[in-house]
Write an enzyme that holds these catalytic residues in place. Sequence first.
Site, PDB file in Angstrom:
ATOM      1  N   ARG A 255       0.851  -1.188   0.000  1.00 46.28           N
ATOM      2  CA  ARG A 255       0.000   0.000   0.000  1.00 46.28           C
ATOM      3  C   ARG A 255       0.889   1.240   0.000  1.00 46.28           C
ATOM      4  O   ARG A 255       1.694   1.428   0.917  1.00 46.28           O
ATOM      5  CB  ARG A 255      -0.920   0.011   1.226  1.00 46.28           C
ATOM      6  CG  ARG A 255      -1.698   1.288   1.320  1.00 46.28           C
ATOM      7  CD  ARG A 255      -2.664   1.389   2.495  1.00 46.28           C
ATOM      8  NE  ARG A 255      -3.269   2.713   2.442  1.00 46.28           N
ATOM      9  CZ  ARG A 255      -3.287   3.581   3.447  1.00 46.28           C
ATOM     10  NH1 ARG A 255      -2.815   3.265   4.636  1.00 46.28           N
ATOM     11  NH2 ARG A 255      -3.813   4.789   3.274  1.00 46.28           N
TER      12      ARG A 255
ATOM     13  N   HIS B 126      -2.889  11.132   0.522  1.00 39.88           N
ATOM     14  CA  HIS B 126      -2.419  10.937   1.897  1.00 39.88           C
ATOM     15  C   HIS B 126      -1.822  12.267   2.380  1.00 39.88           C
ATOM     16  O   HIS B 126      -0.635  12.369   2.656  1.00 39.88           O
ATOM     17  CB  HIS B 126      -1.425   9.773   1.975  1.00 39.88           C
ATOM     18  CG  HIS B 126      -1.265   9.168   3.341  1.00 39.88           C
ATOM     19  ND1 HIS B 126      -1.441   7.825   3.598  1.00 39.88           N
ATOM     20  CD2 HIS B 126      -0.943   9.723   4.532  1.00 39.88           C
ATOM     21  CE1 HIS B 126      -1.218   7.584   4.893  1.00 39.88           C
ATOM     22  NE2 HIS B 126      -0.908   8.738   5.471  1.00 39.88           N
TER      23      HIS B 126
ATOM     24  N   GLU C 198      -7.689   8.745   5.897  1.00 32.81           N
ATOM     25  CA  GLU C 198      -7.996   9.382   7.178  1.00 32.81           C
ATOM     26  C   GLU C 198      -8.472  10.828   7.073  1.00 32.81           C
ATOM     27  O   GLU C 198      -7.804  11.754   7.546  1.00 32.81           O
ATOM     28  CB  GLU C 198      -6.777   9.302   8.103  1.00 32.81           C
ATOM     29  CG  GLU C 198      -6.317   7.879   8.369  1.00 32.81           C
ATOM     30  CD  GLU C 198      -5.228   7.794   9.425  1.00 32.81           C
ATOM     31  OE1 GLU C 198      -4.659   8.831   9.796  1.00 32.81           O
ATOM     32  OE2 GLU C 198      -4.959   6.671   9.886  1.00 32.81           O
TER      33      GLU C 198
ATOM     34  N   ASN D 255      -7.956   1.938   9.323  1.00 32.76           N
ATOM     35  CA  ASN D 255      -6.665   2.221   9.955  1.00 32.76           C
ATOM     36  C   ASN D 255      -6.895   2.245  11.452  1.00 32.76           C
ATOM     37  O   ASN D 255      -7.742   3.011  11.928  1.00 32.76           O
ATOM     38  CB  ASN D 255      -6.131   3.599   9.542  1.00 32.76           C
ATOM     39  CG  ASN D 255      -5.623   3.637   8.115  1.00 32.76           C
ATOM     40  OD1 ASN D 255      -5.662   2.642   7.395  1.00 32.76           O
ATOM     41  ND2 ASN D 255      -5.144   4.796   7.696  1.00 32.76           N
TER      42      ASN D 255
ATOM     43  N   TYR E 249      -4.988   1.748  15.555  1.00 29.20           N
ATOM     44  CA  TYR E 249      -3.747   1.607  16.310  1.00 29.20           C
ATOM     45  C   TYR E 249      -3.938   1.224  17.768  1.00 29.20           C
ATOM     46  O   TYR E 249      -3.092   0.575  18.356  1.00 29.20           O
ATOM     47  CB  TYR E 249      -2.944   2.922  16.241  1.00 29.20           C
ATOM     48  CG  TYR E 249      -2.317   3.152  14.886  1.00 29.20           C
ATOM     49  CD1 TYR E 249      -3.057   3.677  13.828  1.00 29.20           C
ATOM     50  CD2 TYR E 249      -0.990   2.815  14.643  1.00 29.20           C
ATOM     51  CE1 TYR E 249      -2.498   3.863  12.569  1.00 29.20           C
ATOM     52  CE2 TYR E 249      -0.417   2.997  13.388  1.00 29.20           C
ATOM     53  CZ  TYR E 249      -1.168   3.519  12.360  1.00 29.20           C
ATOM     54  OH  TYR E 249      -0.603   3.694  11.122  1.00 29.20           O
TER      55      TYR E 249
ATOM     56  N   GLU F 200      -3.979   0.063   7.810  1.00 31.60           N
ATOM     57  CA  GLU F 200      -2.864   0.479   8.680  1.00 31.60           C
ATOM     58  C   GLU F 200      -3.056  -0.078  10.074  1.00 31.60           C
ATOM     59  O   GLU F 200      -4.179  -0.130  10.574  1.00 31.60           O
ATOM     60  CB  GLU F 200      -2.762   2.008   8.827  1.00 31.60           C
ATOM     61  CG  GLU F 200      -2.076   2.711   7.708  1.00 31.60           C
ATOM     62  CD  GLU F 200      -1.977   4.216   7.941  1.00 31.60           C
ATOM     63  OE1 GLU F 200      -1.801   4.646   9.102  1.00 31.60           O
ATOM     64  OE2 GLU F 200      -2.080   4.949   6.958  1.00 31.60           O
TER      65      GLU F 200
END
Length: 488
Positions: free
Chosen positions: A80, A126, A173, A312, A314, A378
């Site tokens: 990606r 991005h 995002e 995405n 985390y 991500e």
Amino acid sequence: MTAPSNSKLPKDFMWGFATAAFQIEGSWNVDGRGESIWDGFAKLPGKTQDGRNGDVATDSYKRWKEDIALLAQYGVKSYRFSLSWSRIIPLGGRDDPINPEGIAFYNNFINELLKHGITPFVTLYHWDLPQALHERYLGWLNKEEIVQDFTRYARVCFEAFGDRVKHWLTLNEPWCVAILGYGRGVFAPGRSSDRTRSPQGDSSTEPWIVGRNLILAHAHAVKAYREDFKPQQKGQIGITLNGDWAMPYDDNQENIDAAQHALDFAIGWFADPVYLGFYPPYMREVLGDRLPEFTEEELKVVKESSDFYGMNTYTTNLCRAGGEDEFQGLVDYTFTRPDGTQLGTQAHSAWLQDYPEGFRALLNYLYKRYKLPIYVTENGFSVKDESLMPREQAVVDTDRVNYFRGTTASLLAAINEDGVDVRAYFPWSLLDNFEWADGYVTRFGVTYVDYETQERYPKESAKFLVKWFDEHLVGEEKSATSTITEPA
Ligand code: GBH
């Protein structure tokens, strides 16, 4: 002995690493590239932690063959990466010239990936808006202009690369673009109501306007793809959203509600319109008419404008009602449990702790709510103080290995025990790279980058992931290439 099938990933599962153009390419003024808003922003005093910028980054514009050789060595199935809008259309606009050197660079790049059997997953945007568009009409704040300019840029990319690229992501995002760029003012273009931070901006209105415009630009690019390219090119297109799991701080009802409110502001803001066709009611309640409506006409384009859910994620936040922060839906985030213990291992990034159960819970929540296949685009971890360590120590990135051990186990459980349809997993990131406002202080790579020599060194986490996917993919002979070698 063959492992039981529920310990394996589904056939055709994709995995690979993720990066973004501005964070790795460097060569900011080479071969006709135009300036992006991050070029200038990173050079302003005080905008990055170490005062460094993206002029060189990991030098990947020049070292692209070396990066692809590394991917091949890791034995990934896909990669990606994002395209730099201002490399392709230096001034960005719909009547501005296309830069043939930009097109040639990505053509060569894509061809080299395919030569190694690596499937490209391409992000159009991005965060690196062409600077000229910001100067002309304030970029994402200007609905009429940006929607047309982004759609034309998308068309140029589908036309140039769509014969070989079958997986497209429009925006990465949008929450970060709107809130960090136009609300908190910590990302380019750095607008905020805080006059110590920015001479311009209105944090109470601009993020919500920018959010609406991002959704529209995404939706119109998808419409263009579906109408004019997809019939021949037969690819998939969607958006990718950031969003961390939200857990009630304790079992008080107001904190249970707060966790949902956090998800509404972090994820639902974009996902509800795109997948369901309306904003979360709680956002309307908090923001009133500061949340700009879509017209009926616009909604038709927006609703169902993503072929999959691009995720995405985390971390997990413990959520408490009564927060002041509108960008978090008036919810307080903490990692400290009521009994004083920490949720998980602290990363270098203040906003990140390791909590793999949250990854599984989020997959379940998103699949149940939006009912589409999920691509995890991500997921990653920054090890505390890694940039202060000598390289020999940094490559033994035990906290990152533990993080990936946890999320891969959760991934497998979500797929095989919970029945979530997950199709891809892209750890962030292939390389240590330019971590936006953190400069180079925070490292997310599975590959260590020595910024003096630009030499790359696989970390333990890369070895862990390569081995894990070797063991969990079905129906493939072990990739001959996935033996990791250190640079000479
Ligand atoms: C991703 O964002 C980016 O896509 C990628 O470019 C980046 O390198 C990577 O993560 C690692 O950071 O309200 O200021 O406390 C991650 C999602 C969402 C994480 C916002 C930080 C806290 C923002 N980010 N979050 S703040």
